[in-house]
Design a protein around this motif. Structure first.
Motif, mmCIF file in Angstrom:
data_model
loop_
_atom_site.group_PDB
_atom_site.id
_atom_site.type_symbol
_atom_site.label_atom_id
_atom_site.label_comp_id
_atom_site.label_asym_id
_atom_site.label_seq_id
_atom_site.Cartn_x
_atom_site.Cartn_y
_atom_site.Cartn_z
ATOM 1 N N ASN A 202 0.829 -1.216 0.000
ATOM 2 C CA ASN A 202 0.000 0.000 0.000
ATOM 3 C C ASN A 202 0.855 1.255 0.000
ATOM 4 N N PHE A 203 1.826 1.325 0.907
ATOM 5 C CA PHE A 203 2.653 2.520 1.010
ATOM 6 C C PHE A 203 3.461 2.749 -0.265
ATOM 7 N N THR A 204 4.080 1.677 -0.779
ATOM 8 C CA THR A 204 4.928 1.817 -1.970
ATOM 9 C C THR A 204 4.122 2.249 -3.181
ATOM 10 N N VAL A 205 2.994 1.588 -3.411
ATOM 11 C CA VAL A 205 2.178 1.912 -4.582
ATOM 12 C C VAL A 205 1.593 3.319 -4.457
ATOM 13 N N MET A 206 1.117 3.686 -3.268
ATOM 14 C CA MET A 206 0.578 5.034 -3.087
ATOM 15 C C MET A 206 1.654 6.098 -3.290
ATOM 16 N N ALA A 207 2.861 5.832 -2.804
ATOM 17 C CA ALA A 207 3.960 6.782 -2.993
ATOM 18 C C ALA A 207 4.281 6.956 -4.471
ATOM 19 N N LEU A 208 4.309 5.848 -5.210
ATOM 20 C CA LEU A 208 4.567 5.920 -6.650
ATOM 21 C C LEU A 208 3.483 6.720 -7.363
ATOM 22 N N ILE A 209 2.227 6.472 -6.993
ATOM 23 C CA ILE A 209 1.103 7.159 -7.632
ATOM 24 C C ILE A 209 1.164 8.660 -7.361
ATOM 25 N N VAL A 210 1.376 9.023 -6.092
ATOM 26 C CA VAL A 210 1.404 10.437 -5.715
ATOM 27 C C VAL A 210 2.568 11.160 -6.377
ATOM 28 N N LEU A 211 3.755 10.549 -6.358
ATOM 29 C CA LEU A 211 4.924 11.182 -6.971
ATOM 30 C C LEU A 211 4.742 11.338 -8.479
ATOM 31 N N GLY A 212 4.146 10.332 -9.116
ATOM 32 C CA GLY A 212 3.880 10.429 -10.550
ATOM 33 C C GLY A 212 2.827 11.467 -10.874
ATOM 34 N N GLY A 213 1.893 11.701 -9.931
ATOM 35 C CA GLY A 213 0.802 12.635 -10.167
ATOM 36 C C GLY A 213 1.095 14.074 -9.781
ATOM 37 N N LEU A 214 2.191 14.298 -9.020
ATOM 38 C CA LEU A 214 2.531 15.660 -8.614
ATOM 39 C C LEU A 214 3.033 16.499 -9.778
ATOM 40 N N GLY A 215 3.749 15.862 -10.682
ATOM 41 C CA GLY A 215 4.352 16.600 -11.790
ATOM 42 C C GLY A 215 5.831 16.786 -11.556
ATOM 43 N N THR A 304 -16.079 9.352 -6.027
ATOM 44 C CA THR A 304 -14.890 8.952 -6.779
ATOM 45 C C THR A 304 -14.895 9.560 -8.174
ATOM 46 N N VAL A 305 -16.073 9.679 -8.779
ATOM 47 C CA VAL A 305 -16.202 10.340 -10.082
ATOM 48 C C VAL A 305 -15.677 11.775 -10.001
ATOM 49 N N ILE A 306 -16.023 12.475 -8.922
ATOM 50 C CA ILE A 306 -15.563 13.857 -8.737
ATOM 51 C C ILE A 306 -14.044 13.903 -8.607
ATOM 52 N N LEU A 307 -13.474 12.985 -7.815
ATOM 53 C CA LEU A 307 -12.025 12.937 -7.640
ATOM 54 C C LEU A 307 -11.325 12.620 -8.964
ATOM 55 N N MET A 308 -11.900 11.707 -9.749
ATOM 56 C CA MET A 308 -11.305 11.358 -11.039
ATOM 57 C C MET A 308 -11.369 12.524 -12.012
ATOM 58 N N PHE A 309 -12.448 13.292 -11.960
ATOM 59 C CA PHE A 309 -12.594 14.439 -12.857
ATOM 60 C C PHE A 309 -11.524 15.491 -12.550
ATOM 61 N N ILE A 310 -11.214 15.681 -11.268
ATOM 62 C CA ILE A 310 -10.155 16.629 -10.878
ATOM 63 C C ILE A 310 -8.801 16.105 -11.338
ATOM 64 N N GLY A 311 -8.498 14.845 -11.030
ATOM 65 C CA GLY A 311 -7.286 14.205 -11.540
ATOM 66 C C GLY A 311 -6.007 14.624 -10.854
ATOM 67 N N ALA A 312 -4.914 14.580 -11.617
ATOM 68 C CA ALA A 312 -3.569 14.826 -11.091
ATOM 69 C C ALA A 312 -3.180 16.289 -11.297
ATOM 70 N N SER A 313 -1.886 16.548 -11.432
ATOM 71 C CA SER A 313 -1.380 17.918 -11.556
ATOM 72 C C SER A 313 -0.728 18.135 -12.915
ATOM 73 N N PRO A 314 -0.598 19.397 -13.355
ATOM 74 C CA PRO A 314 0.015 19.683 -14.660
ATOM 75 C C PRO A 314 1.452 19.184 -14.750
ATOM 76 N N GLY A 315 1.847 18.735 -15.943
ATOM 77 C CA GLY A 315 3.211 18.274 -16.159
ATOM 78 C C GLY A 315 3.507 16.924 -15.549
#
Length: 453
Positions: A202-215, A304-315
């Motif tokens: 959980n921690f590893t996958v979440m960290a990868l997702i967040v770091l990839g989504g920050l930009g 969850t639909v609302i969260l998906m619509f917002i999505g990640a960050s630019p770049g």
């Protein structure tokens, strides 16, 4: 001679057009490779539409699939998919720049313009240096994630297989693709449900997702913080918005699903926390899941639909309208309620063109999601929320599914594939690519007033 040059210049492609064509070529190449008999475990040609859908989902780092990745595709097919994910996540121009740097080829002005468009930057200044950092950060984070996952999974499977799974999922999760290979272990389309309360996974996958989504801009900014002792406004907005959405999202999901026997109900208190956090992080456009999305209550599914619509960050490697757009809209609402003329974030006033772009992007995206949802409601025999969930997941390049994707009709697969393509490139980029070249207005109309509210 001058006439021929002028004619040639008329056919020169703009950076947005090159991005659209480049991604389309990569998708078609991937689809052609996935249709080969060597790519499927049964040794039979995979239908071209299914291969095209998979290649689009991989290149657009979405994760929606019509066939289970772990059981349908051979080693060859899985390698093709992970290469598409890596190229699509970092961008084909970024990968092309890597090759150019390796062979010591000079990056031309036109290539820098395309890179500027691909990385969503305001100027070309330092763009090649940024690309070097992007590649360094991406490979370092993927390697670290792969190492942690390999060590954990080596307790469940032979080391060679654990290493392959670790590297494969490290790339997939950092690029927010959501593809997984656990269909052959925990059942088709099971994702990471077998590790719902596992702290390391959980921690590893979440960290990868967040770091990839920050930009990558934010990652570079944070990395330089020890020297500069300051963060840009963009980084402050992205970090604060991401933290808020993850924490608030986890609290809402936990409250809605706490007693649901199909999701959080049977889990221990620690398991509930891990599952709630994961379910809040993954709409950052990752697509992996540790609890059954179809088993969630309707309130959670719509949230969850609302969260998906917002999505990640630019770049970043993610999609959606982006956290910065969401923050600007909230700022505009607060400013209007308080009777303020300017939107102020962290003691910085935002320019009007940023506000107009945020509003335009949001309404453009909303129109696309609503329009495609209406079309699919006529072609697919499923209830509305299930279709809306799937369409938003495709637009946000998330990959979460309530189980509709494998049962889509031919038209449904084409529409969802188009939504993934638009979501990865960005609606405005596609509009710039397809629209006429902008021209400066020579006059302005008189100002008028319209009653609002």
């Amino acid at each position: 001679m001058n006439v021929s040059k002028r004619k040639f210049s008329l056919f020169r492609l703009t950076p947005p057009q090159i991005l659209v064509i480049g991604f389309a070529i990569i998708i078609l190449t991937g689809a052609a490779l996935l249709t080969l008999p060597v790519a499927s475990t049964d040794g039979i040609h995979t239908p071209f539409l299914d291969a095209l859908f998979t290649a689009t989902s991989a290149t657009c780092v979405t994760g929606l699939v019509v066939v289970d990745t772990g059981t349908h595709w051979t080693l060859f097919g899985q390698v093709v998919i992970i290469l598409l994910i890596q190229i699509g996540g970092l961008g084909f121009m970024t990968m092309g720049t890597l090759i150019a740097l390796v062979i010591r080829k000079k990056i031309s002005l036109r290539e820098r313009l395309i890179l500027q468009e691909a990385m969503n930057q305001g100027s070309m200044e330092g763009i090649v240096r940024l690309i070097r950092r992007v590649l360094l950060y991406a490979l370092t984070i993927e390697a670290a994630g792969a190492a942690l996952l390999t060590i954990r999974w080596s307790f469940d499977m032979p080391f060679g297989k654990a290493l392959y799974y670790g590297v494969w999922h490290g790339i997939s999760m950092f690029n927010n693709a959501g593809f997984d290979l656990f269909g052959g272990i925990n059942g088709k389309f099971s994702s990471l449900t077998g590790y719902v309360d596992d702290p390391i996974v959980n921690f590893t996958v979440m960290a990868l997702i967040v770091l990839g989504g920050l930009g990558f801009i934010v990652i570079a900014d944070v990395h330089e913080f020890r020297k500069t002792r300051k963060l840009s406004l963009h980084s402050k907005v992205v970090l604060s918005a991401t933290a808020f959405l993850i924490v608030f999202g986890a609290m809402v999901i936990c409250a809605f699903e706490f007693t649901n026997p199909a999701t959080l109900g049977p889990l221990s208190p620690a398991g509930k926390i891990w599952a709630s956090l994961f379910a809040s992080v993954t709409p950052r456009t990752a697509g992996a899941n540790t609890i059954d999305v179809a088993g969630m209550r309707q309130a959670t599914q719509f949230f969850t639909v609302i969260l998906m619509f917002i999505g990640a960050s630019p770049g970043s490697t993610g999609g959606g309208v982006k956290t910065t757009t969401f923050t600007i809209l909230i700022g505009a609402m607060i400013a209007m309620i308080r009777g303020k003329e300017d939107i102020v974030l962290f003691r910085n006033r935002l320019a009007k063109d940023r506000i107009y772009k945020a509003i335009t992007l949001t309404f453009f995206a909303l129109f696309l999601v609503v329009f495609v949802t209406m079309l699919l409601s006529t072609t697919e025999d499923y209830f509305f929320l299930k279709i809306l969930f799937e369409v938003t997941s495709a637009f946000g390049t998330v990959g979460l599914s309530m189980g509709l994707t494998p049962d889509l009709s031919t038209i449904g697969k084409i529409l969802i594939a188009l939504m993934m393509f638009i979501g990865r490139l960005g609606p405005l980029t596609l509009a710039y690519a397809l629209g006429p070249r902008p021209e400066k207005e020579l006059y302005r109309y008189p100002e008028g007033k319209v009653t609002i509210g």
